[in-house]
Design a protein around this motif. Structure first.
Motif, PDB file in Angstrom:
ATOM      1  N   THR A 414       0.856  -1.142   0.081  1.00 50.83           N
ATOM      2  CA  THR A 414      -0.086  -0.108   0.060  1.00 50.83           C
ATOM      3  C   THR A 414       0.867   1.416   0.050  1.00 50.83           C
ATOM      4  O   THR A 414       1.845   1.355   0.662  1.00 50.83           O
ATOM      5  N   ALA A 415       0.482   2.145  -0.725  1.00 44.68           N
ATOM      6  CA  ALA A 415       1.148   3.553  -0.663  1.00 44.68           C
ATOM      7  C   ALA A 415       0.674   4.386   0.314  1.00 44.68           C
ATOM      8  O   ALA A 415      -0.543   5.055   0.486  1.00 44.68           O
ATOM      9  N   GLY A 416       0.988   4.100   1.712  1.00 42.68           N
ATOM     10  CA  GLY A 416       0.392   4.692   2.880  1.00 42.68           C
ATOM     11  C   GLY A 416       0.940   5.877   3.345  1.00 42.68           C
ATOM     12  O   GLY A 416       1.859   6.370   2.808  1.00 42.68           O
ATOM     13  N   GLY A 417       0.776   6.228   4.445  1.00 47.10           N
ATOM     14  CA  GLY A 417       1.062   7.523   5.324  1.00 47.10           C
ATOM     15  C   GLY A 417       2.490   6.925   6.289  1.00 47.10           C
ATOM     16  O   GLY A 417       3.083   6.057   5.791  1.00 47.10           O
ATOM     17  N   HIS A 418       2.869   7.950   6.958  1.00 48.69           N
ATOM     18  CA  HIS A 418       4.012   7.861   7.644  1.00 48.69           C
ATOM     19  C   HIS A 418       3.766   6.533   8.945  1.00 48.69           C
ATOM     20  O   HIS A 418       2.467   6.533   9.148  1.00 48.69           O
ATOM     21  N   TRP A 419       4.644   6.233   9.626  1.00 51.56           N
ATOM     22  CA  TRP A 419       4.513   5.319  10.750  1.00 51.56           C
ATOM     23  C   TRP A 419       5.772   5.475  11.588  1.00 51.56           C
ATOM     24  O   TRP A 419       6.460   5.892  11.383  1.00 51.56           O
ATOM     25  N   VAL A 420       5.630   4.603  12.870  1.00 52.40           N
ATOM     26  CA  VAL A 420       6.798   4.541  13.809  1.00 52.40           C
ATOM     27  C   VAL A 420       6.519   3.266  14.515  1.00 52.40           C
ATOM     28  O   VAL A 420       5.392   2.888  14.631  1.00 52.40           O
ATOM     29  N   GLY A 421       7.569   2.551  14.603  1.00 47.79           N
ATOM     30  CA  GLY A 421       7.839   1.366  15.418  1.00 47.79           C
ATOM     31  C   GLY A 421       8.414   1.621  16.620  1.00 47.79           C
ATOM     32  O   GLY A 421       9.366   2.102  16.788  1.00 47.79           O
ATOM     33  N   VAL A 422       7.901   0.719  17.736  1.00 49.50           N
ATOM     34  CA  VAL A 422       8.356   0.877  19.011  1.00 49.50           C
ATOM     35  C   VAL A 422       8.587  -0.491  19.641  1.00 49.50           C
ATOM     36  O   VAL A 422       7.716  -1.351  19.665  1.00 49.50           O
ATOM     37  N   ARG A 423       9.888  -0.610  19.966  1.00 45.37           N
ATOM     38  CA  ARG A 423      10.137  -2.040  20.918  1.00 45.37           C
ATOM     39  C   ARG A 423      10.653  -1.473  22.125  1.00 45.37           C
ATOM     40  O   ARG A 423      11.812  -1.186  22.296  1.00 45.37           O
ATOM     41  N   LEU A 424       9.948  -2.187  23.168  1.00 42.11           N
ATOM     42  CA  LEU A 424      10.311  -1.795  24.618  1.00 42.11           C
ATOM     43  C   LEU A 424      11.180  -2.510  25.238  1.00 42.11           C
ATOM     44  O   LEU A 424      11.370  -3.765  24.696  1.00 42.11           O
ATOM     45  N   PRO A 431      12.128  -8.398  30.429  1.00 40.82           N
ATOM     46  CA  PRO A 431      12.855  -7.547  29.663  1.00 40.82           C
ATOM     47  C   PRO A 431      11.934  -6.806  28.594  1.00 40.82           C
ATOM     48  O   PRO A 431      12.279  -5.806  28.059  1.00 40.82           O
ATOM     49  N   ASP A 432      10.899  -7.568  28.111  1.00 41.33           N
ATOM     50  CA  ASP A 432      10.009  -6.718  27.234  1.00 41.33           C
ATOM     51  C   ASP A 432       9.001  -6.137  27.647  1.00 41.33           C
ATOM     52  O   ASP A 432       8.125  -5.631  26.854  1.00 41.33           O
ATOM     53  N   ALA A 433       8.951  -6.067  28.955  1.00 36.63           N
ATOM     54  CA  ALA A 433       8.084  -4.829  29.355  1.00 36.63           C
ATOM     55  C   ALA A 433       6.557  -5.173  29.152  1.00 36.63           C
ATOM     56  O   ALA A 433       5.764  -4.590  28.827  1.00 36.63           O
ATOM     57  N   ILE A 434       6.365  -6.360  29.397  1.00 41.80           N
ATOM     58  CA  ILE A 434       4.936  -6.880  29.293  1.00 41.80           C
ATOM     59  C   ILE A 434       4.157  -6.387  30.464  1.00 41.80           C
ATOM     60  O   ILE A 434       4.357  -6.426  31.633  1.00 41.80           O
ATOM     61  N   GLY A 435       2.922  -5.789  29.967  1.00 40.42           N
ATOM     62  CA  GLY A 435       2.146  -4.991  31.064  1.00 40.42           C
ATOM     63  C   GLY A 435       2.439  -3.647  30.792  1.00 40.42           C
ATOM     64  O   GLY A 435       1.614  -2.814  31.570  1.00 40.42           O
ATOM     65  N   ALA A 436       3.317  -3.091  30.207  1.00 41.96           N
ATOM     66  CA  ALA A 436       3.481  -1.776  29.948  1.00 41.96           C
ATOM     67  C   ALA A 436       2.326  -1.093  28.973  1.00 41.96           C
ATOM     68  O   ALA A 436       1.864  -1.921  28.070  1.00 41.96           O
ATOM     69  N   ARG A 437       2.096   0.242  29.044  1.00 38.93           N
ATOM     70  CA  ARG A 437       1.037   0.652  28.392  1.00 38.93           C
ATOM     71  C   ARG A 437       1.956   1.983  27.342  1.00 38.93           C
ATOM     72  O   ARG A 437       2.709   2.675  28.053  1.00 38.93           O
ATOM     73  N   VAL A 497      12.066   2.198  13.353  1.00 42.82           N
ATOM     74  CA  VAL A 497      11.730   1.712  14.522  1.00 42.82           C
ATOM     75  C   VAL A 497      12.675   2.047  15.567  1.00 42.82           C
ATOM     76  O   VAL A 497      14.183   2.172  15.246  1.00 42.82           O
ATOM     77  N   TRP A 498      12.263   2.168  16.735  1.00 42.73           N
ATOM     78  CA  TRP A 498      12.776   2.836  17.985  1.00 42.73           C
ATOM     79  C   TRP A 498      12.814   1.706  19.171  1.00 42.73           C
ATOM     80  O   TRP A 498      11.708   1.051  19.364  1.00 42.73           O
ATOM     81  N   ARG A 499      14.079   1.641  19.608  1.00 42.05           N
ATOM     82  CA  ARG A 499      14.066   0.782  20.864  1.00 42.05           C
ATOM     83  C   ARG A 499      13.985   1.652  22.248  1.00 42.05           C
ATOM     84  O   ARG A 499      15.030   2.567  22.033  1.00 42.05           O
ATOM     85  N   VAL A 500      13.213   1.591  22.818  1.00 39.93           N
ATOM     86  CA  VAL A 500      12.746   2.365  24.032  1.00 39.93           C
ATOM     87  C   VAL A 500      12.963   1.707  25.152  1.00 39.93           C
ATOM     88  O   VAL A 500      12.306   0.572  25.577  1.00 39.93           O
ATOM     89  N   THR A 501      14.037   2.041  25.861  1.00 45.16           N
ATOM     90  CA  THR A 501      14.663   1.443  26.934  1.00 45.16           C
ATOM     91  C   THR A 501      14.361   2.348  28.286  1.00 45.16           C
ATOM     92  O   THR A 501      14.699   3.328  28.301  1.00 45.16           O
ATOM     93  N   LYS A 502      14.258   1.518  29.176  1.00 49.23           N
ATOM     94  CA  LYS A 502      13.656   2.327  30.546  1.00 49.23           C
ATOM     95  C   LYS A 502      14.962   2.861  31.079  1.00 49.23           C
ATOM     96  O   LYS A 502      15.970   2.233  31.208  1.00 49.23           O
ATOM     97  N   GLY A 503      14.725   4.346  31.209  1.00 48.27           N
ATOM     98  CA  GLY A 503      15.688   4.997  31.901  1.00 48.27           C
ATOM     99  C   GLY A 503      16.883   5.449  30.922  1.00 48.27           C
ATOM    100  O   GLY A 503      18.005   5.864  31.257  1.00 48.27           O
TER     101      GLY A 503
END
Length: 509
Positions: A414-424, A431-437, A497-503
């Protein structure tokens, strides 16, 4: 939060129709979910990176045949290689990825007709049995649903397993639903399982913070075909498990419950729940009260997602829906909805030719059917599925497991819009932060995503959370971590895609 219309008007509709290309044959993916009565349900596919190359690999249930792990070698086109993984066992109805022992390598919880097995990840998409090492009792039931989370302060996860009918009662199975199990942490692994009774033949489970209290509850969707006197369920999990009651606001609901999908569709900070069934699909929205009680209104008809019969062809009998999943397939900033369809087993009162649904969300919050135009309206008897970006091009692709026929995979073009990916990520336990919002904002638009293991129909994923952004060239992210601590609003550039690490500051992958 702003009202529904105010939330949506800032994002115009993007591509009217997404475009998918069937690449099943060229991809090398070849798997069939085989078997008769004991495999009329199940048939899951899971997606996660099992070899640390940043591409999601696949685990496909085989039923009477062997389950299989497929290493992702995709580039411009989708391509997979079958791995020698250790998961090649029969009787598998589905598998869910999760880092059970928090060693940084994803493990698998494998559900079966027979003993369930937890498999320790060894890296390079190889796994080994860990029931004995981790004290996990796999039982000998017919397991058909799973949800998992880390309770606050625990070193090991809590795993709920949903079980179906007593398979020894094949001649007359009605009323023979077997107890669901709750596996909680014990010394160096798991304690003996606790029965979650009453149990009503679960086909989907999800740990969810339905009221933003910071405390998850266990939602269970049950198949009314086999229970007697049952209903859908919501369990208090803190302390001794107990059901939410009608006195607390829980309303009795009886459906042929098969799958649960969740997303915050209107940006009000509370999740909605799509519940698949046979001709009676529901879309539930929490009814705000003070204090908030577990009372939900069905808005499926208003939003146009009842999907109660085939939308194409001449078969007008009721549909049978299984796996459901929200995902923004055209990156316009609005979550769309995929639903896998397929007759249970040539049941004459239900549609035999039952195409999958792909419903595109519109700016006013309603949905329109586009599966035929998009190229994904397969007439095979579908069960599990995954909307997941398989080649890291920023578009959600589609994998579907079919009963008695080959699995299928489509590449999204698809010729779609912009996007962002987040890996906690967080150090130490979970370590995968299951339960995070995860909260995201761009302009007037708001998104909320719970990080969960479970839901769907025997199908799940672990890793990148995908957000379509429409015309926005960036967004801000805020994370409420499982321990309740909060990462403040942080800018992220679009189309990566962004890796978002606590702290720590987010890092582009």
């Amino acid at each position: 939060m702003r009202g529904l219309w105010a939330v949506f008007v800032a994002f115009p509709a993007w591509a009217d129709t997404p475009v998918f290309v069937d690449e099943t044959v060229g991809s090398g993916l070849a798997s069939v979910y085989a078997g008769d009565w004991q495999y009329m349900v199940g048939g899951g596919v899971s997606a996660f990176d099992c070899n640390a190359d940043l591409l999601p690999d696949l685990v496909l249930a085989g039923g009477e045949g062997a389950a299989s792990v497929w290493v992702n070698r995709s580039g411009a086109a989708l391509r997979f290689e079958k791995a020698v993984s250790g998961v090649e066992m029969t009787g598998v109805t589905g598998a869910y990825p999760m880092d059970i022992d928090s060693d940084g390598v994803a493990d698998l919880i494998v559900l079966r007709v027979g003993e369930n097995v937890v498999m320790r990840g060894l890296g390079a998409c190889r796994f080994e049995r860990a029931n004995e090492a981790w004290g996990f009792d796999g039982g000998d039931g017919w397991s058909t649903a799973l949800a998992a989370t880390f309770e606050r302060g625990a070193e090991w996860p809590t795993i709920a397993v949903g079980n179906y009918v007593n398979r020894k009662e094949e001649a007359f199975p009605w009323g023979s639903c077997t107890p669901n199990w709750l596996h909680r942490p014990g010394e160096g692994g798991f304690a003996p399982p606790v029965e979650l009774t009453p149990s009503y033949c679960a086909l989907s489970m999800l740990f969810t913070d339905w009221n933003n209290s910071g405390q998850v509850a266990l939602r269970v969707s049950n198949d009314r075909e086999y229970y007697k006197g049952g209903q859908e369920q919501l369990w208090h999990i803190e302390g001794e498990p107990r059901l939410y009651t009608e006195a607390e606001g829980w309303a009795r609901l009886r459906i042929w419950g098969m799958g649960i999908a969740t997303d915050d569709l209107d940006g009000d900070g509370l999740p909605e729940y799509f519940l698949t069934s046979m001709a009676d699909n529901k879309l539930q929205k929490a009814v705000a009260q003070e204090p908030l009680v577990p009372k939900f209104a069905d808005i499926a008809f208003k939003r146009g997602v009842t999907a109660h019969r085939p939308f194409m062809g001449e078969d007008l009998n009721p549909s049978t829906a299984w796996h459901a999943q929200f995902g923004d397939v055209n990156n316009d900033g609005l979550a769309d909805l995929f639903v896998a369809k397929g007759n249970v087993d040539r049941m004459p009162d239900f549609a035999l030719h039952d195409p999958n649904n792909l419903m595109l969300q519109q700016a006013d919050g309603t949905f329109v059917e586009v599966a035929d135009k998009a190229g994904v309206a397969s007439m095979r008897s579908a069960r599990g599925g995954q909307l997941v970006d398989l080649n890291r091009d920023g578009l959600l692709d589609l994998v579907v497991v079919n009963r008695r026929e080959g699995a299928q995979v489509w590449r999204n073009t698809t010729a779609g819009g912009h996007w962002v990916g987040v890996r906690l990520h967080q150090d130490g336990t979970n370590p995968d932060a299951i339960g995070a919002r995860i909260e995201m904002r761009a302009g007037d638009r708001r998104w909320l995503r719970e990080t969960t293991v479970g839901g769907g129909h025997m199908s799940g994923s672990l890793g990148v959370q995908h957000f379509g952004l429409g015309v926005a060239e960036g967004a801000e992210v805020r994370v409420v971590w499982p321990d309740g601590s909060v990462m403040g609003w942080t800018p992220l550039a679009a189309d990566g895609v962004w890796r978002v690490t606590k702290g720590a500051a987010p890092v582009a992958e």
